[in-house]
Every structure is written in C-alpha cells, then in structure tokens.
Design an enzyme around this catalytic site. Sequence first.
Site, PDB file in Angstrom:
ATOM      1  N   HIS A   9      42.970  49.789  41.336  1.00  0.00           N
ATOM      2  CA  HIS A   9      42.410  51.139  41.310  1.00  0.00           C
ATOM      3  C   HIS A   9      41.767  51.492  39.974  1.00  0.00           C
ATOM      4  O   HIS A   9      40.845  52.298  39.922  1.00  0.00           O
ATOM      5  CB  HIS A   9      43.520  52.158  41.623  1.00  0.00           C
ATOM      6  CG  HIS A   9      44.641  52.098  40.637  1.00  0.00           C
ATOM      7  ND1 HIS A   9      45.617  51.107  40.680  1.00  0.00           N
ATOM      8  CD2 HIS A   9      44.929  52.848  39.555  1.00  0.00           C
ATOM      9  CE1 HIS A   9      46.460  51.280  39.685  1.00  0.00           C
ATOM     10  NE2 HIS A   9      46.062  52.330  38.982  1.00  0.00           N
ATOM     11  N   GLY A  66      42.503  48.273  34.618  1.00  0.00           N
ATOM     12  CA  GLY A  66      42.317  49.231  33.542  1.00  0.00           C
ATOM     13  C   GLY A  66      42.058  48.567  32.201  1.00  0.00           C
ATOM     14  O   GLY A  66      41.158  48.946  31.462  1.00  0.00           O
ATOM     15  N   GLY A  68      42.367  44.836  31.968  1.00  0.00           N
ATOM     16  CA  GLY A  68      42.090  43.419  32.216  1.00  0.00           C
ATOM     17  C   GLY A  68      43.293  42.542  31.922  1.00  0.00           C
ATOM     18  O   GLY A  68      43.321  41.379  32.309  1.00  0.00           O
ATOM     19  N   ILE A  69      44.287  43.105  31.258  1.00  0.00           N
ATOM     20  CA  ILE A  69      45.452  42.313  30.837  1.00  0.00           C
ATOM     21  C   ILE A  69      46.298  41.890  32.037  1.00  0.00           C
ATOM     22  O   ILE A  69      46.647  40.721  32.187  1.00  0.00           O
ATOM     23  CB  ILE A  69      46.299  43.096  29.816  1.00  0.00           C
ATOM     24  CG1 ILE A  69      45.493  43.347  28.537  1.00  0.00           C
ATOM     25  CG2 ILE A  69      47.585  42.344  29.487  1.00  0.00           C
ATOM     26  CD1 ILE A  69      46.146  44.348  27.584  1.00  0.00           C
ATOM     27  N   GLY A  70      46.653  42.833  32.883  1.00  0.00           N
ATOM     28  CA  GLY A  70      47.493  42.506  34.043  1.00  0.00           C
ATOM     29  C   GLY A  70      46.828  41.514  34.970  1.00  0.00           C
ATOM     30  O   GLY A  70      47.468  40.587  35.487  1.00  0.00           O
ATOM     31  N   MET A  71      45.536  41.698  35.176  1.00  0.00           N
ATOM     32  CA  MET A  71      44.801  40.765  36.036  1.00  0.00           C
ATOM     33  C   MET A  71      44.802  39.364  35.440  1.00  0.00           C
ATOM     34  O   MET A  71      45.011  38.382  36.151  1.00  0.00           O
ATOM     35  CB  MET A  71      43.357  41.247  36.239  1.00  0.00           C
ATOM     36  CG  MET A  71      43.222  42.441  37.157  1.00  0.00           C
ATOM     37  SD  MET A  71      43.617  41.990  38.862  1.00  0.00           S
ATOM     38  CE  MET A  71      42.779  43.297  39.749  1.00  0.00           C
ATOM     39  N   HIS A  98      33.619  26.436  25.983  1.00  0.00           N
ATOM     40  CA  HIS A  98      34.732  25.686  25.392  1.00  0.00           C
ATOM     41  C   HIS A  98      35.942  25.541  26.303  1.00  0.00           C
ATOM     42  O   HIS A  98      36.646  24.542  26.225  1.00  0.00           O
ATOM     43  CB  HIS A  98      35.192  26.352  24.096  1.00  0.00           C
ATOM     44  CG  HIS A  98      34.134  26.408  23.046  1.00  0.00           C
ATOM     45  ND1 HIS A  98      34.371  26.891  21.792  1.00  0.00           N
ATOM     46  CD2 HIS A  98      32.818  26.055  23.067  1.00  0.00           C
ATOM     47  CE1 HIS A  98      33.255  26.829  21.070  1.00  0.00           C
ATOM     48  NE2 HIS A  98      32.300  26.334  21.828  1.00  0.00           N
ATOM     49  N   ARG A 132      33.906  17.305  23.480  1.00  0.00           N
ATOM     50  CA  ARG A 132      35.157  17.447  22.721  1.00  0.00           C
ATOM     51  C   ARG A 132      36.120  18.441  23.367  1.00  0.00           C
ATOM     52  O   ARG A 132      37.322  18.407  23.101  1.00  0.00           O
ATOM     53  CB  ARG A 132      34.870  17.863  21.288  1.00  0.00           C
ATOM     54  CG  ARG A 132      34.242  19.233  21.160  1.00  0.00           C
ATOM     55  CD  ARG A 132      33.829  19.536  19.714  1.00  0.00           C
ATOM     56  NE  ARG A 132      33.044  20.747  19.631  1.00  0.00           N
ATOM     57  CZ  ARG A 132      33.544  21.933  19.267  1.00  0.00           C
ATOM     58  NH1 ARG A 132      34.816  22.049  18.954  1.00  0.00           N
ATOM     59  NH2 ARG A 132      32.765  22.977  19.221  1.00  0.00           N
ATOM     60  N   HIS A 133      35.623  19.299  24.234  1.00  0.00           N
ATOM     61  CA  HIS A 133      36.481  20.299  24.885  1.00  0.00           C
ATOM     62  C   HIS A 133      37.241  19.712  26.078  1.00  0.00           C
ATOM     63  O   HIS A 133      38.242  20.279  26.506  1.00  0.00           O
ATOM     64  CB  HIS A 133      35.651  21.496  25.328  1.00  0.00           C
ATOM     65  CG  HIS A 133      34.867  22.109  24.208  1.00  0.00           C
ATOM     66  ND1 HIS A 133      35.458  22.752  23.138  1.00  0.00           N
ATOM     67  CD2 HIS A 133      33.530  22.130  23.965  1.00  0.00           C
ATOM     68  CE1 HIS A 133      34.529  23.160  22.297  1.00  0.00           C
ATOM     69  NE2 HIS A 133      33.344  22.799  22.779  1.00  0.00           N
TER      70      HIS A 133
END
Length: 147
Positions: A9, A66, A68-71, A98, A132-133
Amino acid sequence: MKVILASDHGGVNLRREVADVLDELHIEFEDIGCDCETSVDFPDYAIPAAERVASGEFDKGILICGTGIGMSISANKVKGIRAALVHDLFSAKATREHNNSNMLCMGERVIGPGLAKEIARTWLETDYEGGRHNNRVGKITEYEGKA
C-alpha cells in the site's frame, strides 16, 4: 525481457509511475498489485514476485513499498534473488553492472516519482559486466547452495 512489478500500500503511486516507464520502453510486464491503499503486508507481494523471478518465469522484478527496505529483505530470502535497494542513479547502474541484481526495490516515502522513473530506466537498461564480478556473484550463489 519480462518484468514482474509489485508494491504494498505504501508504494502504489510510485508503482504506477514505474509501469509507465515499462510501457515507454516496450518491456513486457505483469503488475501483481496491490491495488489498495489500506494496509497490507509487504512479504505477501515481495516473496511471490521473487519466486517468479527465481523460477525464470520473469527476468527481473521491481518492488516498491514505503522505504523499499521490507521488500528488499523479503525478496532476498528467496534463493537466487539478488534484490537491490536503490535510491540513486549511481547505485542503480552499479548494482546491475557489478552485482547482476535481478530485483530492484525502491521506497515511495524516500524518493519522488521523477527520480524513481530514472532509476528504473537506468536499472533496466544497464547490463551486467561479468568478468571480475563473476567470482563475487558466484560466491553468493555457492553460499545459497549450502543453505
């Protein structure tokens, strides 16, 4: 390229802006919601979207809440997902080049629609550099195999 798009939401408005970017770029996508402004739980959207990317049904996914952290926390619990929380253009490009991130997470309460659209465009149009990545990304994949 096929993209899955979801939000809780707290990310409904930004998700609509990102859908416009996908349309402008002629990228096939599925929007799995939510279509509400009442409170829902972000894992109910992040985890199914991440599972569909991990299974190969979709090439990439974009998740918005809200902050982006929880997602991003939820999506990264799914084996094979490299979800990046991004709120600037440098990180959007770097996480594709990278880290070969396959999911982009943003927060509607953190950035405005103009920047979010530029981040989505940059992230979608930037290729993984490999080289290298590969060793670093390979170590993440190897660890997932042990879990």
